[in-house]
Design a protein around this motif. Structure first.
Motif, short mmCIF file in Angstrom:
data_model
loop_
_atom_site.label_atom_id
_atom_site.label_comp_id
_atom_site.label_asym_id
_atom_site.label_seq_id
_atom_site.Cartn_x
_atom_site.Cartn_y
_atom_site.Cartn_z
N ARG A 153 0.86 -1.18 0.00
CA ARG A 153 0.00 0.00 0.00
C ARG A 153 0.89 1.23 0.00
NH1 ARG A 153 -4.40 0.30 4.58
NH2 ARG A 153 -5.43 -1.09 3.09
N VAL A 154 0.72 2.07 -1.02
CA VAL A 154 1.58 3.24 -1.19
C VAL A 154 0.74 4.50 -1.24
CG1 VAL A 154 3.38 4.32 -2.57
CG2 VAL A 154 3.21 1.83 -2.51
N LEU A 155 1.12 5.49 -0.45
CA LEU A 155 0.47 6.79 -0.46
C LEU A 155 1.32 7.77 -1.27
CD1 LEU A 155 -1.56 8.97 0.58
CD2 LEU A 155 -0.02 9.26 2.54
N VAL A 156 0.69 8.50 -2.18
CA VAL A 156 1.35 9.56 -2.92
C VAL A 156 0.71 10.88 -2.52
CG1 VAL A 156 1.91 10.51 -5.19
CG2 VAL A 156 1.83 8.03 -4.86
N VAL A 157 1.50 11.78 -1.98
CA VAL A 157 1.00 13.09 -1.55
C VAL A 157 1.34 14.11 -2.63
CG1 VAL A 157 1.12 14.89 0.20
CG2 VAL A 157 1.29 12.48 0.89
N SER A 217 4.78 16.88 -2.91
CA SER A 217 4.28 18.24 -2.73
C SER A 217 5.38 19.20 -2.29
CB SER A 217 3.17 18.25 -1.69
OG SER A 217 3.68 18.08 -0.37
N GLY A 218 6.31 18.74 -1.46
CA GLY A 218 7.34 19.60 -0.92
C GLY A 218 6.83 20.50 0.19
N ALA A 219 5.55 20.42 0.51
CA ALA A 219 4.95 21.27 1.55
C ALA A 219 5.05 20.59 2.90
CB ALA A 219 3.49 21.56 1.21
N ALA A 220 5.25 21.38 3.95
CA ALA A 220 5.35 20.81 5.29
C ALA A 220 4.08 20.03 5.65
CB ALA A 220 5.59 21.92 6.31
N ALA A 226 2.05 12.47 5.01
CA ALA A 226 2.74 11.23 4.67
C ALA A 226 3.23 10.51 5.92
CB ALA A 226 3.91 11.53 3.74
N VAL A 227 3.84 11.24 6.85
CA VAL A 227 4.37 10.63 8.07
C VAL A 227 3.25 10.00 8.89
CG1 VAL A 227 5.50 11.11 10.28
CG2 VAL A 227 6.40 12.11 8.18
N ARG A 228 2.15 10.71 9.07
CA ARG A 228 1.05 10.22 9.91
C ARG A 228 0.35 9.01 9.30
NH1 ARG A 228 -0.08 16.10 10.83
NH2 ARG A 228 0.51 16.53 13.01
N ALA A 229 0.37 8.93 7.96
CA ALA A 229 -0.33 7.83 7.29
C ALA A 229 0.50 6.56 7.19
CB ALA A 229 -0.76 8.27 5.89
N LEU A 230 1.78 6.62 7.55
CA LEU A 230 2.64 5.44 7.44
C LEU A 230 2.47 4.50 8.63
CD1 LEU A 230 5.94 7.06 6.13
CD2 LEU A 230 4.74 5.15 5.03
N ARG A 231 2.56 3.22 8.36
CA ARG A 231 2.58 2.23 9.44
C ARG A 231 3.92 2.27 10.15
NH1 ARG A 231 6.13 -1.58 8.17
NH2 ARG A 231 6.43 -2.23 5.98
N HIS A 235 8.20 3.40 5.09
CA HIS A 235 9.27 4.05 4.30
C HIS A 235 8.74 5.34 3.71
CE1 HIS A 235 13.00 3.23 1.59
NE2 HIS A 235 12.74 4.52 1.63
N LEU A 236 9.38 6.45 4.04
CA LEU A 236 9.02 7.77 3.52
C LEU A 236 10.04 8.22 2.48
CD1 LEU A 236 7.45 10.50 3.62
CD2 LEU A 236 8.96 11.15 5.52
N VAL A 237 9.55 8.59 1.29
CA VAL A 237 10.40 9.13 0.24
C VAL A 237 10.04 10.59 0.04
CG1 VAL A 237 11.11 9.00 -2.18
CG2 VAL A 237 10.60 6.90 -0.92
N LEU A 238 11.02 11.47 0.21
CA LEU A 238 10.82 12.90 0.03
C LEU A 238 11.29 13.28 -1.37
CD1 LEU A 238 12.05 14.19 3.51
CD2 LEU A 238 9.70 13.73 2.76
N LEU A 239 10.33 13.60 -2.23
CA LEU A 239 10.61 13.92 -3.63
C LEU A 239 10.41 15.40 -3.92
CD1 LEU A 239 11.04 13.29 -6.65
CD2 LEU A 239 8.66 12.53 -6.75
N GLY A 240 9.34 15.99 -3.39
CA GLY A 240 9.05 17.38 -3.66
C GLY A 240 10.04 18.32 -2.98
N LEU A 241 10.49 19.32 -3.72
CA LEU A 241 11.41 20.30 -3.14
C LEU A 241 10.62 21.35 -2.36
CD1 LEU A 241 13.90 20.85 -6.08
CD2 LEU A 241 14.43 19.85 -3.86
N PRO A 242 10.99 21.60 -1.11
CA PRO A 242 10.25 22.59 -0.30
C PRO A 242 10.58 24.01 -0.75
CG PRO A 242 12.14 21.79 0.92
CD PRO A 242 12.08 20.97 -0.35
N PRO A 243 9.69 24.95 -0.44
CA PRO A 243 9.96 26.35 -0.82
C PRO A 243 11.15 26.95 -0.08
CG PRO A 243 8.00 26.20 0.57
CD PRO A 243 8.38 24.80 0.20
#
Length: 318
Positions: A153-157, A217-220, A226-231, A235-243
């Motif tokens: 199960r994978v979440l994409v934000v 998204s890169g947004a906080a 993403a963090v809250r939805a993980l079991r 595994h969290l992958v940070l792809l979006g660049l934050p402002p």
């Protein structure tokens, strides 16, 4: 257009995708710490045909349809030697102000480029769709950074163009269930078309129990979702660049749930595989294109691309 060196080819650009970084340079003169210090041509998501082949015989022949790999790593540092050229600190990238003199992009009718950066398009892949090869490679790399996703199960934000292509790459990789969040309904409809089993406007349920979450998204707030939805053990992958480089982060939950956190930056060797997958249809990308404008209407194209509620990938036609 400058005169090509013997190892360089001239590409007649057919299509170019408008990226978020192009929008930032155009509107603000900077992308994060990369600040414009002089004029620079934009554009790094481009495809076309070889108009003039490299004089030294390297690279594709005249008339060959191609996409351009926008990165040129140094080839001599430890990271290049380790096969992680996407992290090379000396890389030049089309349409980037990270180094000075800046590296001009390829939003032009003719673009001179090292023939080694050209990837021929196989039968079955048209030049228009090939303009998505660069962002699709970014998405493909992010999925690879998540490890094995088959059956999970994978979440994409965030379901903008990159997030939508992450969904498509996850589907190709055999993800068991893909869940997507976004602030707007249009990108969520696209995510469902590309393979998402469930979508949510805003946040995902905190009890989702995702095995993997990829934030594009890169947004906080998106990273927090993403963090809250993980079991636990996810595994969290940070792809979006934050402002901004410094962002609020739920480090306490990362610790108590023992999450693995991975960054994902650009790509390198993935482009050839992406081009092949686009050609054979196993990676679906065409629906991500929402608008196409001729070069003369570039200002309208950029304005359209800024409205995430009504556009996906916006293409310029040269």
């Amino acid at each position: 257009m400058r005169e090509p060196s013997p190892h360089e080819a001239v590409v007649a650009v057919g299509y170019g995708g408008v990226c978020g970084s192009d929008l930032h340079y155009h509107a603000h003169g900077a992308v994060g710490e990369s600040v414009l210090r002089g004029p620079m041509v934009l554009g790094h998501e481009v495809s076309g045909h070889v108009a003039v082949a490299a004089a030294d015989g390297s690279g594709p022949a005249e008339g060959t349809p191609v996409t351009i790999h926008p990165a040129t790593p140094c080839g001599g540092c430890e990271l290049c030697a380790a096969g992680r050229q996407n992290l090379c600190p000396h890389t030049t990238y089309l349409g980037s102000a990270a180094r000075f003199p800046h590296t001009d992009g390829a939003f032009a009718e003719r673009h001179v480029v090292d023939a080694a950066r050209l990837v021929p398009l196989p039968t079955g892949l048209d030049v228009r769709t090939a303009a998505l090869a660069e962002p699709a490679s970014v998405a493909w790399h992010a999925v690879s950074r998540a490890g094995e996703v088959a059956g999970k199960r994978v979440l994409v934000v965030g379901a903008g163009p990159i997030g939508a292509l992450v969904v498509s790459a996850l589907r190709r990789a055999g993800a068991g269930e893909i869940v997507v969040t976004d602030l707007h309904e249009r990108p969520l409809r696209l995510a469902r078309e590309l393979g998402a089993a469930a979508t949510f406007t805003g946040s995902a349920p905190e009890d989702l129990g995702a095995d993997v979450a990829i934030d594009s998204s890169g947004a906080a707030a998106g990273v927090a979702t993403a963090v809250r939805a993980l079991r636990r053990g996810g595994h969290l992958v940070l792809l979006g660049l934050p402002p901004r480089p410094e962002q609020p982060f739920l480090s306490g939950l990362v610790v108590t749930r023992e999450l693995t956190v991975t960054g994902s930056f650009r790509f390198h060797a993935e482009l050839a595989g992406v081009v092949a997958a686009l050609a054979d249809g196993s990676l679906v990308a065409e629906p991500v294109i929402s608008h196409e404008f001729p070069l003369a209407e570039a200002e309208t194209a950029f304005a359209t691309a800024r409205d995430a509620s009504s556009s996906g990938k916006v293409l310029l036609r040269f």
